[in-house]
Structure formats: structure tokens, C-alpha cells
Design a protein around this motif. Structure first.
Motif, PDB file in Angstrom:
ATOM      1  N   HIS A 108      49.286  38.415  43.795  1.00  0.00           N
ATOM      2  CA  HIS A 108      48.313  38.266  42.726  1.00  0.00           C
ATOM      3  C   HIS A 108      48.932  38.822  41.449  1.00  0.00           C
ATOM      4  N   VAL A 110      44.924  36.293  38.573  1.00  0.00           N
ATOM      5  CA  VAL A 110      43.660  37.018  38.672  1.00  0.00           C
ATOM      6  C   VAL A 110      43.391  37.732  37.353  1.00  0.00           C
ATOM      7  N   ASN A 134      44.011  43.611  38.730  1.00  0.00           N
ATOM      8  CA  ASN A 134      44.448  44.035  40.051  1.00  0.00           C
ATOM      9  C   ASN A 134      43.839  45.386  40.402  1.00  0.00           C
ATOM     10  N   LYS A 136      48.701  33.755  42.857  1.00  0.00           N
ATOM     11  CA  LYS A 136      47.397  33.473  42.247  1.00  0.00           C
ATOM     12  C   LYS A 136      47.216  34.315  40.991  1.00  0.00           C
TER      13      LYS A 136
END
Length: 664
Positions: free
Chosen positions: A172, A145, A148, A143
Motif C-alpha cells: 500500500h 491509499v 497508512n 494499491k
């Protein structure tokens, strides 16, 4: 490979003073950060750095004939069975599991390990460019994003989002992943493959395609549409699944791509990437072709892809159901030191190779290595793997594969072409270059940069499986001969004496480069043309030692080339060929390290997770850099400045900047 993802496994790291190790199996132990504490604590060596060796196989009985003759044709027109011309980047590429990218490529776009750049530069010098795939099973749940939890880290493994029966955390990643790849391509000529997540065929996440095309541009070759879809039902990623259902989902994905203006190139997909690993359970490529898949999608494809490993070490790595015994590496060693290994691996794909060539598409072995679930200790990390990798690569090339992508994992695997130190700080240790990296180097030199190389399996020495041979033609003329000797005989009595003859076309001398080691099972002192990349925890990615190219005089139209047992010889019939004098790449990146007074590294057990790569934790959790104050809260993109500075002086300056960024 998904077979690797069978259980959650703790990881261990090599001990050094001021290193804290949590949750170690079988007993958690902490090493004091107090420099006055001199207590020594035994910590298990990670598999990637094990020095244990197997027992060499005995000399075959009967042994292969020590002397034999290869009668070759000078002109390609006189040879039947030649492969398609091999065009573009070097044959051998690398598949890097998404969960371990930070271990191999760096923590962010301004933190790229110099040893890895050197390893890519060596291949670029020989082949012109290198192909690298970023993805694998962990791409399916990846995914994008905004940021982080750990500042300065491009990748993060979300332990609150465990997927599938193996409870693999989703990866991510931030947009910085694309800048990282672009920065690498600005330094060395690396071309990338990425993968579109296939976990949700209703709500396609196309950000990886959007950003990759925008930021990478021509350095993005293709986008994988599904990774081993033939395993989706087996591992409960779909309730019911078939080649036809996969085809229908691909139609839907293409419709979404067509409707997305941020994906201007609609014709760069890769598939079907079937694993074909369990006969009668997973799909064969032919079951996919029967749906009309190639004709239906060929205009949308960059390449046709498959994935395959010859065996697996999953029971030993993760435990089994109690009914399947673990494979004992010593018992399967003999399978890797015979030409039959390469032939049997590739033969199921000969029809697919012909279909791909007829469709005008590259045919790529998108993920492979000696064995899934990390490989076999003593085989995958020994000289055996180096010879096996060259033979396998040449056999794939003969069957019209255009690339063979060797898979790369973390500390808990033994098949890696290259492995970063147990921490990402070179002050603790250096990199380890695996035997199959030498395979990629040899293949790059064998096929060169002409874009005309065609190969044929000679089946010399009366077809003896312990002494295979190939001929390589460039510009329709015989240019190189590849000779193997799988016999383990340090006495020298089994050295092959290969007489090469070419009616009316034999040169007066030939040049020979040798791939050598003391035994088939050794893990150290592997050399290519007299040079080595160092032993375990001992490499900065640059070749060491003087280049040693052997000149052999020919007599009466015959050249006799010795091939040690064990060993490999690449015979250059044109002594002026560019690859003859290639050793260490001319474009390198210097590596140094300072003594640091603040080194502390730890591994948080909450981020240990199963993946293809194993040890695929976020290794930067909790420490980032070992230099106080050197980590920025924002992903760096300064490496982009290098793109327009490729004069020698600018390269050296950029290299020094990269070195400081990585190792300070």
C-alpha cells in the motif's frame, strides 16, 4: 524476478546495543535496551554484509597470451557491426523492487537518504542523468491509499492481503510516493519508470498512471504494462495464459487509458517484459513478436522491454522440492569470469534488438543482475561481479540494448548495487556500495554524454575469452577502448600488454582509468581510477582518495596499455575528453550524524515478507526516527522547494536541510 518469491523467510539484522531483534532464526533473542547491560549476543550477519570470500580460480591452462595487438580504425565508417548510437541517460540504470523502496529512497518525500543522492549524483556527473525503475513483481498488487497505519510512512505492506502461492503481501502506498520521486528528480537528474498493476484485468487500477503523469511530468519516462507475464500462469496469477491473451489484455488496458482524461500521455507504455527464464515453460520474446505485437503497439510504447538473470539461487535462499540441489557458488564462479558469460546472456536477444531498432524504440533490459533470488554469495558481492557487470553492459549495448537495469533488494540479498544500513539510521552504520555499482560508473564514463556513442566487440587477443575488448566511437570517431583481464594472478606475470594501433590516427599519449581490486573474489578496496566508495557499512555515497589517471606515452604509432590480472582499463584516446578528469561528483550532499541517546530499533516479524528484494519489510514499523519527536504525522513534501533553488549556495543549503531531515 518472480523466481525469487518462493517462500516466506525470516530476516535478521546486525546487532547493536539497544537494538531488539524478534523472531530470529534459529533462536529469537532480545538485546536489552538498558545501557548498563553489557551482555554480548551473537546475531547472524545479514547476507548483504557478509565478509565470506570464495577461493580464486586458478590461472587458465593454457593462459591467455600476455601480449597482443589491437589494430583499430579511426573512422566509424570503416567499421562493421557497430551498435546503434546510445542516446540519453547513462546505459546502466537501477530497478528497485516496490516492497523495498522505503529502504533505498526513504520513508517519505522529506526523508530521502543522502548517500543514495550522492550515488546518483556520481552517475549524473558522468552520464547527464540516471534511469530508475520503481516496481517489480510487487507492483502487480500495489494499491494507492489515502494514508497508512504508520504516520509519516509512504509505504505499508498489508499482511491481511497475501497474494499468490508465495503469500506475498500487497504494497500500500500513498500519493506521497510520487512527490518522493519528484523531489529526488529536483535534486539529481533521475528519470523514472513505474508500473501499472496487472493483477485485475477487469478493474484496472490506473491511479499510478494518473498521479505519475500529473506529479512527475517529464521525469516519468514510461509505465510498465505487465511484469513477466510469461510467469502468470506458472505462478497462478492467471488460470490459462499465452502471448495472445496478454496481447488482448493490453488492448483492453489501452482502451481504458484512452478513456481516462487524467492520463494525457497515451504513448508511454513498456512491454512485454518477459522473463524468458525457463526454456519450454515461459515465453521467448519471439513468441510475443509472432502475435504482431510490435507493429500493433509500437505507437503506444516508450520502449520494448525484457528481463533476464543468468542463473538463480532460489534453492539455497528458500529451500526446494528436495530434488533440485542448491547451487554451490564456488562451483559456478568460473562462469562469471569469461567473456562467454556476457555473450551467451545477450545472444538470445540480438533479433529482438534489431526489431526494436527497426521500430525506432529503445530496447531495455528492464531487470537483471548476477542471479535471481538474491545472487550468489562470494560472486555477486565480489570484484568478479564488477568486471562481469561492465562486460555484460557493453555486450548489451553492442546488441542494441539502450539500458540495463540492475535490480536492487534488501538486507537478505548479495547482488545489490547499494544497500542501506541494517536499520535506516546512519548512527548505527553507513551504506554499503556493491561491486556492480562500479560497473554502472564505468559504463557511464564509457558512453559519456555525447548521445553519439556506438560500440563494437573486438574479440581481441585471438578471441581469448579471458581478455575481452571493445571499441567505442563518438561522433563517428574512435574515442575509447575497453580492455578486460579476467585472470587472477597477483604475481603480475599475467598482466596483459595490449598494443593499440590506429593507422594514421594514433595520438602521442593516451589516458587510462583502471578498475582494480586485489583479487577476483575480494569484497573490499575496489577502486576506480584510484578512488573508492568505501567498504561494507562504510560509505556515504562519495568517492574517497585522489583521482589517479594514468598517462601512457605512445611510440611509433603504438600505445602499449598494461591491464593487471585481474582488472579493467578504459583507454581515452582524447586526453581532453570530459570524463578523463571526472572523479567525485561536483554536486554532492554532505552527510553527518549526531550522537543520539534514544536509539531503539526493532523488526516486527509480522511485516517480514517475501519479495524480489527480500527483507522487504516495512523497516520503519515501530520506530520511525531515533530522534524523539522528529516524525510528523503527515507525509512531508517540503523537498519540492528545492526545485527552484539550484544555485550553488542554494544547493548546499538544500543539501544541509536534507541531511538534517534524514540523519537527525
Amino acid at each position: 524476478m518472480l523466481l525469487c518469491s518462493l517462500a516466506l523467510l525470516g530476516s535478521v539484522v546486525t546487532a547493536a546495543r539497544a537494538v531488539t531483534v524478534y523472531g530470529q532464526i534459529p533462536l529469537a533473542q532480545t538485546i536489552s535496551a538498558d545501557p548498563t547491560n553489557t551482555a554480548i549476543v551473537a546475531v547472524k550477519t545479514p547476507p548483504a554484509h557478509s565478509k565470506a570470500e570464495l577461493i580464486p580460480q586458478p590461472i587458465p591452462n593454457p593462459p591467455p597470451p600476455a601480449a597482443y595487438t589491437l589494430n583499430l580504425q579511426r573512422d566509424a565508417a570503416a567499421v562493421t557491426g557497430l551498435s546503434v548510437p546510445h542516446v540519453g541517460a547513462g546505459f546502466g540504470g537501477f530497478s528497485i523492487e516496490m516492497s523495498v523502496i522505503s529502504q533505498v529512497l526513504g520513508k517519505n518525500s522529506s526523508f530521502i537518504p543522502v548517500p543514495w543522492l550522492n550515488l546518483m549524483a556520481n552517475l549524473q556527473e558522468r552520464a547527464g542523468s540516471v534511469v530508475v525503475r520503481l516496481g517489480g513483481n510487487t507492483q502487480e498488487y500495489a494499491k494507492l491509499v489515502e494514508s497508512n497505519p504508520e504516520p509519516g510512512n509512504t509505504f505499508y505492506k498489508d499482511m491481511s492481503d497475501l497474494q499468490g502461492t508465495t503469500l506475498t503481501p500487497s504494497v500500500h502506498y500513498t500519493k506521497d510516493m510520487f512527490y518522493m520521486a519528484s523531489n529526488i528528480s529536483a535534486l539529481v537528474n533521475v528519470k523514472f519508470f513505474l508500473g501499472i498493476p496487472f493483477d485485475d484485468p477487469v478493474n484496472w487500477r490506473l491511479q499510478i498512471a494518473e498521479n505519475a503523469q500529473e506529479i512527475l511530468g517529464d521525469n516519468l519516462l514510461g509505465l510498465q504494462a505487465g511484469n513477466e507475464p510469461d510467469f502468470y500462469q506458472l505462478f497462478q496469477r492467471r488460470t490459462v495464459y499465452s502471448p495472445q491473451l496478454y496481447t488482448e489484455e493490453l488492448h483492453d488496458l489501452i482502451a481504458k487509458i484512452d478513456a481516462n482524461p487524467r492520463i494525457p500521455n497515451k504513448h508511454m507504455l513498456l512491454g512485454p517484459s518477459v522473463g524468458s527464464s525457463i526454456p519450454g515453460v515461459t515465453w521467448t520474446p519471439e513468441q510475443v513478436w509472432e502475435t504482431g505485437w510490435i507493429d500493433t503497439f509500437k505507437d503506444r510504447l516508450y520502449a520494448i522491454t525484457v528481463e533476464h538473470y543468468p542463473d538463480n539461487n532460489c534453492v539455497a535462499a528458500f529451500g526446494g522440492d528436495g530434488n533440485t540441489p542448491a547451487v554451490i557458488p564456488q562451483e559456478v564462479l568460473s562462469r562469471y569470469i569469461t567473456h562467454r558469460a556476457a555473450v551467451d546472456l545477450v545472444s538470445p536477444y540480438q533479433n529482438s534488438g534489431r526489431l526494436a531498432a527497426a521500430a525506432g524504440k529503445p530496447f531495455i533490459m528492464f531487470e537483471t543482475n548476477t542471479a535471481s533470488c538474491g545472487g550468489f554469495p562470494g560472486i555477486s558481492d565480489s570484484f568478479t561481479a564488477a568486471l562481469w557487470g561492465v562486460d555484460y553492459g557493453m555486450q548489451m549495448a553492442w546488441s542494441n540494448f539502450t539500458h540495463g537495469m540492475l535490480h536492487v533488494g534488501g538486507q537478505n540479498v548479495v547482488y545489490n548495487p547499494f544497500t542501506a544500513p541494517p536499520t535506516n539510521q546512519s548512527a548505527f552504520n553507513q551504506w554499503t556500495v556493491g561491486p556492480v555499482y562500479y560497473s554502472a560508473i564505468v559504463l557511464a564514463e564509457a558512453f559519456g554524454k555525447s548521445n553519439t556513442s556506438r560500440i563494437v566487440d573486438l574479440w581481441g587477443n585471438a578471441g581469448n575469452v579471458h581478455t575481452p575488448s571493445y571499441a567505442i566511437y563518438e561522433r563517428d570517431v574512435l574515442s575509447k577502448v575497453a580492455l578486460f583481464n579476467y585472470v587472477n594472478d597477483p604475481s603480475g606475470a599475467s598482466t596483459s600488454q595490449v598494443s593499440i594501433t590506429i593507422p594514421g590516427g594514433m595520438p602521442t599519449t593516451v589516458k587510462v582509468k583502471y578498475l582494480l581490486a586485489d583479487t577476483l573474489v575480494t569484497k573490499s578496496n575496489i577502486t576506480w581510477a584510484g578512488q573508492t566508495l568505501g567498504n561494507q557499512l562504510d560509505s556515504d555515497g562519495r568517492f574517497r582518495g585522489a583521482l589517479n589517471v594514468t598517462t601512457i606515452n605512445c611510440d611509433a604509432g603504438t600505445c602499449v596499455v598494461p591491464v593487471p590480472a585481474p582488472g579493467f582499463a578504459l583507454v581515452f584516446l582524447d586526453s581532453t575528453a570530459e570524463q578523463v578528469n571526472v572523479g567525485q561528483a561536483t554536486h554532492t550532499f554532505a552527510t553527518t550524524a549526531r550522537t543520539k541517546a534514544h536509539n531503539t530499533a526493532k523488526v516486527d516479524p509480522t511485516v517480514l515478507a517475501t519479495s524480489n528484494g527480500h527483507s522487504g519489510m516495512n523497516r520503519d514499523e515501530g520506530f520511525g526516527s531515533t530522534s524523539v519527536g522528529s516524525i510528523s504525522a503527515a507525509p512531508g513534501r517540503s523537498m519540492m522547494l528545492v526545485e527552484g533553488l539550484m544555485t550553488l549556495g542554494a544547493v548546499l543549503a538544500a543539501s544541509a536541510w536534507v541531511m538534517r531531515s534524514v540523519f537527525r
